[in-house]
Design an enzyme around this catalytic site. Sequence first.
Site, PDB file in Angstrom:
ATOM      1  N   HIS A  33       0.719  -1.142   0.085  1.00 12.47           N
ATOM      2  CA  HIS A  33       0.051   0.055   0.698  1.00 12.47           C
ATOM      3  C   HIS A  33       0.535   1.180  -0.120  1.00 12.47           C
ATOM      4  O   HIS A  33       2.577   1.215  -0.058  1.00 12.47           O
ATOM      5  CB  HIS A  33      -1.151   0.439   1.351  1.00 12.47           C
ATOM      6  CG  HIS A  33      -0.321   0.001   2.504  1.00 12.47           C
ATOM      7  ND1 HIS A  33       0.453   0.868   3.747  1.00 12.47           N
ATOM      8  CD2 HIS A  33      -0.545  -1.948   3.825  1.00 12.47           C
ATOM      9  CE1 HIS A  33       1.212   0.013   3.816  1.00 12.47           C
ATOM     10  NE2 HIS A  33       0.072  -1.241   4.583  1.00 12.47           N
ATOM     11  N   GLY A  35       1.511   3.040   1.983  1.00 12.64           N
ATOM     12  CA  GLY A  35       3.072   3.495   3.184  1.00 12.64           C
ATOM     13  C   GLY A  35       4.239   2.051   2.940  1.00 12.64           C
ATOM     14  O   GLY A  35       5.696   3.413   2.865  1.00 12.64           O
ATOM     15  N   HIS A  36       3.880   1.592   2.265  1.00 16.59           N
ATOM     16  CA  HIS A  36       5.659   0.578   1.194  1.00 16.59           C
ATOM     17  C   HIS A  36       6.019   1.437   0.213  1.00 16.59           C
ATOM     18  O   HIS A  36       6.969   1.948   0.281  1.00 16.59           O
ATOM     19  CB  HIS A  36       5.067  -0.774   0.985  1.00 16.59           C
ATOM     20  CG  HIS A  36       3.996  -1.487   1.849  1.00 16.59           C
ATOM     21  ND1 HIS A  36       2.973  -2.042   2.087  1.00 16.59           N
ATOM     22  CD2 HIS A  36       4.698  -2.837   2.782  1.00 16.59           C
ATOM     23  CE1 HIS A  36       2.878  -2.980   2.736  1.00 16.59           C
ATOM     24  NE2 HIS A  36       4.364  -3.070   3.639  1.00 16.59           N
ATOM     25  N   LYS A 149       5.533   2.326  12.142  1.00 14.65           N
ATOM     26  CA  LYS A 149       4.264   2.273  12.343  1.00 14.65           C
ATOM     27  C   LYS A 149       4.328   0.284  13.491  1.00 14.65           C
ATOM     28  O   LYS A 149       4.326   0.556  14.092  1.00 14.65           O
ATOM     29  CB  LYS A 149       2.569   1.648  11.696  1.00 14.65           C
ATOM     30  CG  LYS A 149       1.339   1.819  11.485  1.00 14.65           C
ATOM     31  CD  LYS A 149       1.016   1.096  10.846  1.00 14.65           C
ATOM     32  CE  LYS A 149       0.099   0.131  11.453  1.00 14.65           C
ATOM     33  NZ  LYS A 149       0.567  -1.324  11.106  1.00 14.65           N
ATOM     34  N   ASP A 150       5.479  -0.516  13.286  1.00 14.72           N
ATOM     35  CA  ASP A 150       5.144  -1.211  13.290  1.00 14.72           C
ATOM     36  C   ASP A 150       6.641  -1.191  14.677  1.00 14.72           C
ATOM     37  O   ASP A 150       8.287  -0.973  14.555  1.00 14.72           O
ATOM     38  CB  ASP A 150       6.439  -2.546  12.993  1.00 14.72           C
ATOM     39  CG  ASP A 150       4.787  -2.940  12.186  1.00 14.72           C
ATOM     40  OD1 ASP A 150       3.438  -3.146  12.372  1.00 14.72           O
ATOM     41  OD2 ASP A 150       4.819  -2.960  10.778  1.00 14.72           O
ATOM     42  N   GLN A 153       8.831  -3.980  16.319  1.00 16.77           N
ATOM     43  CA  GLN A 153       9.955  -4.571  15.525  1.00 16.77           C
ATOM     44  C   GLN A 153      10.776  -3.807  14.950  1.00 16.77           C
ATOM     45  O   GLN A 153      11.490  -4.181  14.662  1.00 16.77           O
ATOM     46  CB  GLN A 153       8.671  -4.650  14.083  1.00 16.77           C
ATOM     47  CG  GLN A 153       9.420  -4.796  13.215  1.00 16.77           C
ATOM     48  CD  GLN A 153       8.314  -6.218  11.955  1.00 16.77           C
ATOM     49  OE1 GLN A 153       7.945  -6.883  11.859  1.00 16.77           O
ATOM     50  NE2 GLN A 153       8.758  -4.627  10.763  1.00 16.77           N
ATOM     51  N   LEU A 184      -1.589   3.105   8.134  1.00 10.42           N
ATOM     52  CA  LEU A 184      -1.932   2.402   6.783  1.00 10.42           C
ATOM     53  C   LEU A 184      -1.649   0.861   7.087  1.00 10.42           C
ATOM     54  O   LEU A 184      -0.182   0.713   7.472  1.00 10.42           O
ATOM     55  CB  LEU A 184      -0.941   3.207   5.383  1.00 10.42           C
ATOM     56  CG  LEU A 184      -1.288   4.305   4.639  1.00 10.42           C
ATOM     57  CD1 LEU A 184      -1.649   4.411   3.552  1.00 10.42           C
ATOM     58  CD2 LEU A 184      -3.596   4.147   4.609  1.00 10.42           C
TER      59      LEU A 184
HETATM   60  O1  PAF Z   1       7.002  -5.650   8.764  1.00 12.29           O
HETATM   61  C1  PAF Z   1       6.885  -6.894   8.127  1.00 12.29           C
HETATM   62  O2  PAF Z   1       5.911  -6.219   6.722  1.00 12.29           O
HETATM   63  C2  PAF Z   1       7.252  -8.382   7.833  1.00 12.29           C
HETATM   64  O3  PAF Z   1       7.188  -7.942   9.775  1.00 12.29           O
HETATM   65  C3  PAF Z   1       9.130  -8.243   7.801  1.00 12.29           C
HETATM   66  C4  PAF Z   1       9.672  -7.449   8.356  1.00 12.29           C
HETATM   67  C5  PAF Z   1       8.254  -7.814   6.676  1.00 12.29           C
HETATM   68  C6  PAF Z   1       9.227  -9.401   8.212  1.00 12.29           C
HETATM   69  O4  PAF Z   1       8.467 -10.873   7.737  1.00 12.29           O
END
Ligand code: PAF
Length: 283
Positions: A33, A35-36, A149-150, A153, A184
């Site tokens: 989307h 965001g990517h 957003k993550d 992570q 998003l």
């Molecule tokens: O954020 C994500 O989409 C996933 O956790 C990632 C970093 C691609 C790892 O699978």
Amino acid sequence: MSTVVARTRDELAVAREKLHGTVGVVMTMGALHAGHAELVRQARERADSVVVTIFLNPLQFGPNEDLAKYPRTFEADLALCEAEGVDLVFAPSPDVVYPGGDPGVRMSAGVLGDKLEGASRPGHFDGVLTVVAKMFHLTRPSLAFFGQKDAQQLLLIRRMATDLDFGLEIVAVPTVREPDGLALSSRNRYLSGLDRESALALSKALDAGLAVREQGSAAVRRAARDVLVAEPLVQVDYLVLVDPVTLDDVPEWYQGEAVLLVAAKVGTTRLIDNRPLVVGGGL
Ligand code: PAF
């Protein structure tokens, strides 16, 4: 130049050799989307060549999570990558990434990985870090771009890169939002019209907290919670105001950088969002 697609390790190795200059990677699970697209744009600004990985990583999903129904939209994903000028898409199947089945040796996210998302999704971050480490080895980037957003992570990937000397730079990219504030997410496409309205409570709660940040941490938590409890279709998993490095709750007297994070179920969809902020009047 059109985007090259590699499906196997050999195809990737050949295509990777042909990339020039600094290589930046954007890792995704597909269902791309805007965001990517923003991650890719940032990568294009900083790197000479851009690799996007598209891999729905089974290792980071729990047994009762949404792996089976996770959206798979490869053709649209590739079109987005082509439109954004991505040089190479690596889109392997699980047996390419995990040729021996589930790996017996994996990354451990440690204590930070057991908090917040990790408490609700046991093993999730071990699965994320394992695949991210493998993708680092396979694509050999100097720069890697991840969304804020993550937040947890991002923090863990930074820690892994530093603690284990991966020798690359992790670049954080701010969350992209809909005009009404919704962050998003590939999972937004699960939301019904009514869910979509209710889901706005997450970003509104964060905004409410942000608005009173000078009054201290108790006021931030209260303001955010008040917005969430007023929305009956939102089932809150956690709403926390934490130290951005330790993810521990900040005390009432705290002044300084913090992150307000929320996770909630809206209908059957689990959503997360967060806002970095500076708490207290002293700064
Ligand atoms: O954020 C994500 O989409 C996933 O956790 C990632 C970093 C691609 C790892 O699978």
